[in-house]
Design a protein around this motif. Structure first.
Motif, PDB file in Angstrom:
ATOM      1  N   GLN A  73      -5.834  -6.683  -5.127  1.00 48.53           N
ATOM      2  CA  GLN A  73      -4.430  -6.420  -6.102  1.00 48.53           C
ATOM      3  C   GLN A  73      -3.318  -6.267  -5.011  1.00 48.53           C
ATOM      4  OE1 GLN A  73      -6.080  -2.925  -7.980  1.00 48.53           O
ATOM      5  NE2 GLN A  73      -5.779  -1.662  -6.200  1.00 48.53           N
ATOM      6  N   GLU A  74      -2.288  -6.955  -5.810  1.00 53.21           N
ATOM      7  CA  GLU A  74      -0.998  -6.767  -5.278  1.00 53.21           C
ATOM      8  C   GLU A  74      -0.379  -5.562  -4.964  1.00 53.21           C
ATOM      9  OE1 GLU A  74       3.737  -8.585  -5.769  1.00 53.21           O
ATOM     10  OE2 GLU A  74       2.105  -9.177  -7.110  1.00 53.21           O
ATOM     11  N   TYR A  75      -0.782  -4.508  -5.812  1.00 54.17           N
ATOM     12  CA  TYR A  75      -0.109  -3.241  -5.588  1.00 54.17           C
ATOM     13  C   TYR A  75      -1.346  -2.239  -5.471  1.00 54.17           C
ATOM     14  CZ  TYR A  75       4.276  -5.203  -7.207  1.00 54.17           C
ATOM     15  OH  TYR A  75       5.561  -5.847  -7.405  1.00 54.17           O
ATOM     16  N   ASN A  76      -1.356  -1.685  -4.446  1.00 52.01           N
ATOM     17  CA  ASN A  76      -2.540  -0.872  -4.042  1.00 52.01           C
ATOM     18  C   ASN A  76      -2.056   0.602  -3.897  1.00 52.01           C
ATOM     19  OD1 ASN A  76      -4.768   0.729  -2.787  1.00 52.01           O
ATOM     20  ND2 ASN A  76      -5.208  -1.037  -1.254  1.00 52.01           N
ATOM     21  N   TYR A  77      -1.883   1.136  -5.029  1.00 51.92           N
ATOM     22  CA  TYR A  77      -1.034   2.524  -5.105  1.00 51.92           C
ATOM     23  C   TYR A  77      -2.203   3.865  -4.948  1.00 51.92           C
ATOM     24  CZ  TYR A  77       2.646   0.216  -8.018  1.00 51.92           C
ATOM     25  OH  TYR A  77       3.604  -0.572  -8.510  1.00 51.92           O
ATOM     26  N   THR A  78      -1.648   4.578  -4.423  1.00 50.35           N
ATOM     27  CA  THR A  78      -2.371   6.019  -3.982  1.00 50.35           C
ATOM     28  C   THR A  78      -2.052   6.781  -5.241  1.00 50.35           C
ATOM     29  OG1 THR A  78      -0.187   6.816  -2.834  1.00 50.35           O
ATOM     30  CG2 THR A  78      -1.675   5.652  -1.397  1.00 50.35           C
ATOM     31  N   GLU A  79      -2.791   8.096  -5.061  1.00 49.30           N
ATOM     32  CA  GLU A  79      -2.960   8.872  -6.337  1.00 49.30           C
ATOM     33  C   GLU A  79      -1.634   9.694  -6.338  1.00 49.30           C
ATOM     34  OE1 GLU A  79      -5.595  12.358  -8.256  1.00 49.30           O
ATOM     35  OE2 GLU A  79      -6.361  11.194  -6.396  1.00 49.30           O
ATOM     36  N   ILE A  80      -1.006   9.910  -7.106  1.00 52.72           N
ATOM     37  CA  ILE A  80      -0.130  10.965  -7.377  1.00 52.72           C
ATOM     38  C   ILE A  80      -0.568  12.180  -7.761  1.00 52.72           C
ATOM     39  CG2 ILE A  80       2.093  11.725  -8.947  1.00 52.72           C
ATOM     40  CD1 ILE A  80       2.527   8.881  -9.554  1.00 52.72           C
ATOM     41  N   VAL A  81      -0.492  13.314  -6.679  1.00 52.29           N
ATOM     42  CA  VAL A  81      -1.090  14.320  -6.665  1.00 52.29           C
ATOM     43  C   VAL A  81       0.149  15.523  -6.808  1.00 52.29           C
ATOM     44  CG1 VAL A  81      -2.107  16.275  -5.120  1.00 52.29           C
ATOM     45  CG2 VAL A  81      -2.466  13.738  -4.712  1.00 52.29           C
ATOM     46  N   ILE A  82      -0.257  16.393  -7.823  1.00 46.87           N
ATOM     47  CA  ILE A  82       0.500  17.466  -8.177  1.00 46.87           C
ATOM     48  C   ILE A  82       0.058  19.014  -7.610  1.00 46.87           C
ATOM     49  CG2 ILE A  82       1.738  18.811 -10.015  1.00 46.87           C
ATOM     50  CD1 ILE A  82       1.579  16.165 -11.729  1.00 46.87           C
ATOM     51  N   LYS A  83       0.984  19.568  -6.680  1.00 44.65           N
ATOM     52  CA  LYS A  83       0.538  20.788  -6.452  1.00 44.65           C
ATOM     53  C   LYS A  83       1.362  22.011  -6.599  1.00 44.65           C
ATOM     54  CE  LYS A  83      -2.887  19.636  -3.361  1.00 44.65           C
ATOM     55  NZ  LYS A  83      -4.377  20.177  -3.544  1.00 44.65           N
ATOM     56  N   VAL A 129       0.820  -1.218  -0.072  1.00 43.34           N
ATOM     57  CA  VAL A 129       0.018   0.156   0.017  1.00 43.34           C
ATOM     58  C   VAL A 129       1.200   1.185  -0.030  1.00 43.34           C
ATOM     59  CG1 VAL A 129      -1.825   1.268   1.374  1.00 43.34           C
ATOM     60  CG2 VAL A 129      -1.927  -1.152   1.320  1.00 43.34           C
ATOM     61  N   GLY A 130       1.012   2.050  -1.140  1.00 42.63           N
ATOM     62  CA  GLY A 130       1.506   3.279  -1.037  1.00 42.63           C
ATOM     63  C   GLY A 130       1.747   3.858  -2.595  1.00 42.63           C
ATOM     64  N   GLN A 131       2.534   4.645  -2.838  1.00 53.80           N
ATOM     65  CA  GLN A 131       2.745   5.454  -3.955  1.00 53.80           C
ATOM     66  C   GLN A 131       3.249   4.396  -4.997  1.00 53.80           C
ATOM     67  OE1 GLN A 131       5.330   8.847  -4.574  1.00 53.80           O
ATOM     68  NE2 GLN A 131       3.489  10.002  -4.966  1.00 53.80           N
ATOM     69  N   ASN A 132       3.124   4.623  -6.131  1.00 56.29           N
ATOM     70  CA  ASN A 132       3.992   4.177  -7.328  1.00 56.29           C
ATOM     71  C   ASN A 132       5.175   5.006  -7.541  1.00 56.29           C
ATOM     72  OD1 ASN A 132       5.301   3.424  -9.718  1.00 56.29           O
ATOM     73  ND2 ASN A 132       3.278   2.772 -10.648  1.00 56.29           N
ATOM     74  N   ALA A 133       6.361   4.672  -6.932  1.00 54.23           N
ATOM     75  CA  ALA A 133       7.480   5.689  -6.541  1.00 54.23           C
ATOM     76  C   ALA A 133       8.122   5.756  -7.902  1.00 54.23           C
ATOM     77  CB  ALA A 133       8.376   5.088  -5.291  1.00 54.23           C
ATOM     78  N   GLU A 134       8.247   4.620  -8.685  1.00 56.59           N
ATOM     79  CA  GLU A 134       8.990   4.867  -9.942  1.00 56.59           C
ATOM     80  C   GLU A 134       8.158   5.945 -11.014  1.00 56.59           C
ATOM     81  OE1 GLU A 134      11.211   2.369 -13.302  1.00 56.59           O
ATOM     82  OE2 GLU A 134      10.688   1.525 -11.582  1.00 56.59           O
ATOM     83  N   GLN A 135       6.893   5.887 -10.901  1.00 56.70           N
ATOM     84  CA  GLN A 135       5.916   6.758 -11.638  1.00 56.70           C
ATOM     85  C   GLN A 135       6.221   8.086 -11.168  1.00 56.70           C
ATOM     86  OE1 GLN A 135       1.733   6.181 -11.520  1.00 56.70           O
ATOM     87  NE2 GLN A 135       1.905   6.070 -13.903  1.00 56.70           N
ATOM     88  N   SER A 136       6.313   8.210  -9.875  1.00 54.45           N
ATOM     89  CA  SER A 136       6.555   9.610  -9.269  1.00 54.45           C
ATOM     90  C   SER A 136       7.816  10.131  -9.514  1.00 54.45           C
ATOM     91  CB  SER A 136       6.503   9.507  -7.616  1.00 54.45           C
ATOM     92  OG  SER A 136       6.739  10.773  -7.130  1.00 54.45           O
ATOM     93  N   GLY A 137       8.754   9.327  -9.713  1.00 51.04           N
ATOM     94  CA  GLY A 137       9.890  10.042 -10.331  1.00 51.04           C
ATOM     95  C   GLY A 137       9.873  10.501 -11.744  1.00 51.04           C
ATOM     96  N   GLN A 138       9.425   9.548 -12.480  1.00 50.79           N
ATOM     97  CA  GLN A 138       9.189   9.826 -14.000  1.00 50.79           C
ATOM     98  C   GLN A 138       8.284  11.215 -14.207  1.00 50.79           C
ATOM     99  OE1 GLN A 138       7.215   5.904 -14.888  1.00 50.79           O
ATOM    100  NE2 GLN A 138       8.952   5.500 -16.119  1.00 50.79           N
ATOM    101  N   THR A 139       7.342  11.202 -13.152  1.00 49.71           N
ATOM    102  CA  THR A 139       6.472  12.485 -13.343  1.00 49.71           C
ATOM    103  C   THR A 139       7.311  13.819 -13.095  1.00 49.71           C
ATOM    104  OG1 THR A 139       4.448  11.401 -12.366  1.00 49.71           O
ATOM    105  CG2 THR A 139       4.514  13.715 -12.298  1.00 49.71           C
ATOM    106  N   ALA A 140       8.076  13.726 -11.890  1.00 49.73           N
ATOM    107  CA  ALA A 140       8.967  14.879 -11.549  1.00 49.73           C
ATOM    108  C   ALA A 140       9.789  15.126 -12.735  1.00 49.73           C
ATOM    109  CB  ALA A 140       9.933  14.350 -10.303  1.00 49.73           C
ATOM    110  N   ALA A 141      10.307  14.067 -13.513  1.00 51.23           N
ATOM    111  CA  ALA A 141      11.318  14.583 -14.642  1.00 51.23           C
ATOM    112  C   ALA A 141      10.585  15.276 -15.646  1.00 51.23           C
ATOM    113  CB  ALA A 141      11.802  13.179 -15.290  1.00 51.23           C
ATOM    114  N   GLY A 142       9.310  14.828 -15.842  1.00 49.98           N
ATOM    115  CA  GLY A 142       8.659  15.580 -16.941  1.00 49.98           C
ATOM    116  C   GLY A 142       8.383  16.846 -16.468  1.00 49.98           C
ATOM    117  N   LEU A 143       7.919  16.848 -15.269  1.00 47.86           N
ATOM    118  CA  LEU A 143       7.618  18.496 -14.766  1.00 47.86           C
ATOM    119  C   LEU A 143       8.814  19.315 -14.583  1.00 47.86           C
ATOM    120  CD1 LEU A 143       5.243  17.397 -11.773  1.00 47.86           C
ATOM    121  CD2 LEU A 143       4.535  18.606 -14.027  1.00 47.86           C
ATOM    122  N   MET A 144       9.858  18.745 -14.348  1.00 47.99           N
ATOM    123  CA  MET A 144      11.273  19.396 -14.412  1.00 47.99           C
ATOM    124  C   MET A 144      11.631  20.042 -15.750  1.00 47.99           C
ATOM    125  SD  MET A 144      13.658  20.697 -12.234  1.00 47.99           S
ATOM    126  CE  MET A 144      13.970  19.498 -10.790  1.00 47.99           C
TER     127      MET A 144
END
Length: 343
Positions: free
Chosen positions: A328-338, A166-181
């Motif tokens: 499901q095996e991976y219970n991902y939380t939403e990636i929130v952009i502020k 239970v948590g964030q899809n951390a790799e996707q969070s990093g990808q999101t950060a790269a795109g935003l950067m």
């Protein structure tokens, strides 16, 4: 016709609560009243609800353990809030939730806490793991030898028999950060620093991996400096960013995967570079919202800490009480952009 507690109470001249305490052996009833209630129940032909009693007993036997790494950060406070909400619900139904915080990254403390949970007789364990081989082995022992299911929260750990994460899809969070950067630096960042907490936190390491991988695809010429670790400490993070800027005065941006934002913002301000260096971080907190307002931080990529704490406990409760397996095996939380415009 089924005899009810209400009928027994009326015949005995007592409250329904008193009858319930007598028939379910909950005590706090005078002996003469208890004798009268039991006699009337027998005369009326009362039959106990065995299924109901079995469910009550099952609930009373449910013990769930929770082990989290205490970083002292605002984010961990939100995780703890979620755990507290789940604890209140479980204990309202007669179960027990034991919460055992350990120091950030302390393997020995975590191993000790896991052994304590086994001694407490927990039937399920929610764990914020450290990526360590000894932790990995004990998780697998919980499953194979002790038959105690383990749910990981916030950070996951590979090659274990934990039932879900239970948590964030951390790799996707990093990808999101790269795109935003890339977006905030007009598509072509020259040089980016990456500052994280500790290497043994898989959530943080996966953010870094996702960021580096996506940045390589979006802007292959961008120089990504070696990751520096601040152990979620503001003084350490200030020293790190100060040293980086002294060596790399042409730095464009900083990606922070963990707590330590204040130290970084302070270090940048002291060198007169506030607003010139774009910062993307990962913690939703009142402190970081203030940095958004002043443009010291450009963007925050957040996650739902309350849900992580709450759901990791409730997954185990549903499994133990009703044999309801995780969907499901991976219970991902939403990636929130502020940004400063939507806080």
């Amino acid at each position: 016709m089924k005899v009810t507690i209400r009928q027994i109470a009326e015949a005995a001249g007592v409250s329904r609560g008193t009858v319930d305490r007598v028939l379910n052996n909950r005590g706090k009833v005078r002996p003469e009243v208890e004798e009268r209630v039991r006699k009337i129940a027998d005369e009326l032909g009362y039959k106990p609800n065995l299924l109901g009693r079995a469910l009550i007993k099952m609930k009373e036997d449910i013990k769930i353990g929770v082990i989290i790494q205490n970083t002292g950060t605002p984010f961990i406070s939100t995780v703890s809030d979620g755990i507290s909400r789940a604890k209140a619900e479980v204990e309202n139904f007669g179960g027990t939730v034991y919460v055992h915080p350990v120091d950030y990254g302390n393997v020995d403390q975590m191993l000790y806490a896991m052994n304590e949970m086994k001694e407490y007789g927990v039937r399920g364990l929610a764990l914020m793991p450290i990526d360590d081989e000894k932790i990995r082995k004990v998780i697998n022992r919980f499953s194979a030898e002790y038959h105690i299911p383990v749910v990981t929260l916030n950070a996951d750990i590979a090659d274990t028999s934990r039932i879900c994460f239970v948590g964030q899809n951390a790799e996707q969070s990093g990808q999101t950060a790269a795109g935003l950067m890339c977006d905030v630096l007009n598509g072509h960042p020259k040089k980016i620093a990456i500052i994280s907490g500790i290497e043994s936190n898989t959530s943080l390491s996966r953010r870094i991996r996702g960021f580096r991988k996506e940045m390589g695809l979006l802007s292959a010429d961008t120089i990504l400096l070696p990751t520096k670790y601040c152990f979620e400490d503001d003084k350490t993070s200030e020293t790190i960013i100060t040293n980086i800027l002294r060596e790399h005065s042409d730095l464009d941006g900083v990606y922070i995967t963990s707590h330590g934002e204040k130290g970084i913002c302070d270090g940048i301000k002291k060198l007169g570079k506030t607003g010139k260096i774009k910062i993307i971080t990962c913690d939703l907190s009142e402190q970081n919202y203030e940095y958004l307002k002043t443009d010291e931080i450009k963007l925050i990529i957040g996650q739902d800490g309350v849900y992580q704490g709450y759901e990791s406990v409730m997954v185990l409760y549903r499994l133990l009480f009703n044999n309801e397996k995780p969907e499901q095996e991976y219970n991902y939380t939403e990636i929130v952009i502020k940004t400063k415009y939507n806080i």
